[in-house]
Scaffold this active site. Structure first.
Site, PDB file in Angstrom:
ATOM      1  N   CYS A   1       0.835  -1.203   0.000  1.00 55.50           N
ATOM      2  CA  CYS A   1       0.000   0.000   0.000  1.00 55.50           C
ATOM      3  C   CYS A   1       0.876   1.263   0.000  1.00 55.50           C
ATOM      4  O   CYS A   1       1.629   1.490  -0.927  1.00 55.50           O
ATOM      5  CB  CYS A   1      -1.005  -0.040   1.150  1.00 55.50           C
ATOM      6  SG  CYS A   1      -2.328   1.184   0.980  1.00 55.50           S
TER       7      CYS A   1
ATOM      8  N   HIS B   1      -3.893  -4.860  -0.156  1.00 52.07           N
ATOM      9  CA  HIS B   1      -3.480  -5.406   1.144  1.00 52.07           C
ATOM     10  C   HIS B   1      -3.585  -6.923   1.101  1.00 52.07           C
ATOM     11  O   HIS B   1      -4.666  -7.474   1.301  1.00 52.07           O
ATOM     12  CB  HIS B   1      -4.384  -4.866   2.255  1.00 52.07           C
ATOM     13  CG  HIS B   1      -4.101  -3.456   2.611  1.00 52.07           C
ATOM     14  ND1 HIS B   1      -3.130  -3.098   3.518  1.00 52.07           N
ATOM     15  CD2 HIS B   1      -4.644  -2.304   2.168  1.00 52.07           C
ATOM     16  CE1 HIS B   1      -3.093  -1.775   3.621  1.00 52.07           C
ATOM     17  NE2 HIS B   1      -3.996  -1.271   2.803  1.00 52.07           N
TER      18      HIS B   1
ATOM     19  N   GLU C   1      -2.666  -9.025   3.212  1.00 49.29           N
ATOM     20  CA  GLU C   1      -3.028  -9.537   4.537  1.00 49.29           C
ATOM     21  C   GLU C   1      -4.527  -9.422   4.824  1.00 49.29           C
ATOM     22  O   GLU C   1      -5.027 -10.008   5.773  1.00 49.29           O
ATOM     23  CB  GLU C   1      -2.203  -8.829   5.624  1.00 49.29           C
ATOM     24  CG  GLU C   1      -2.629  -7.417   5.987  1.00 49.29           C
ATOM     25  CD  GLU C   1      -2.226  -6.321   5.012  1.00 49.29           C
ATOM     26  OE1 GLU C   1      -2.480  -5.153   5.345  1.00 49.29           O
ATOM     27  OE2 GLU C   1      -1.668  -6.613   3.924  1.00 49.29           O
TER      28      GLU C   1
END
Length: 193
Positions: free
Chosen positions: A77, A175, A177
């Protein structure tokens, strides 16, 4: 394997740490240059505003360390955006690893782009076993225009670079994650580089 997540005060680091743990690895948080240089893999996260994040990197001296790293480095990001030459956000000079500029989406679309969008034109071992047009989770108002360094693209107002690679440096705008099992697969691919 020694995995270091760079902790400079501008990252959503815990969700990344948890995702790495789910993959069966431990990641340490550090802003210690020696510890970062000795890592096998380095993750460079970033959440927030470019100029204040860059200021924190400069204050910690990490702006000098990160571009010299030789092991695989993954910017996430804002981390990816700070690896670029310049960002329109706060008129910020970045680390210059990727010779591209970060620009703002126009007022024609809702910003930030927030939620799920697809990635396509996948190139690189980072996307091994990831299908074209898989969905990833994004939150951003600034983007990298399409470039030769792009290893994935996304469409939002324009087709832009949602992942970059140059040598041992990788960057993803989304992202991983927070992107479910396919996002975790990308993190696993990174750890396997």
């Amino acid at each position: 394997m020694k995995i270091v997540i760079i902790d400079y005060g501008a990252g959503n680091i815990q969700s990344i740490q948890f995702a790495i743990k789910r993959l069966g690895f431990e990641a340490i948080l550090s802003n210690n240059p020696i510890e970062i240089q000795q890592a096998d893999k380095v993750i460079f996260p970033g959440v927030g505003e470019a100029s204040s994040a860059m200021k924190m990197l400069i204050e910690s001296g990490l702006d000098k360390i990160i571009p010299t790293l030789k092991q695989p480095v993954l910017g996430i990001c804002l981390g990816m955006q700070l690896m670029c030459k310049h960002s329109e956000e706060g008129n910020t000079n970045g680390l210059g690893i990727f010779d591209v500029n970060v620009v703002k989406f126009s007022n024609a679309v809702k910003v930030p782009q927030m939620g799920w969008n697809t990635i396509f034109n996948l190139k690189s071992k980072l996307f091994e076993n990831i299908k074209e047009n898989e969905f990833m989770y994004l939150v951003h108002s600034f983007y990298v225009p399409n470039t030769d360094l792009a290893i994935a693209n996304t469409n939002y107002e324009v087709e832009y670079a949602s992942a970059l690679q140059k040598d041992n440096f990788y960057g993803v705008q989304f992202h991983p994650e927070k992107s479910g099992k396919w996002g975790e697969k990308i993190l696993e691919n990174f750890l396997n580089l």
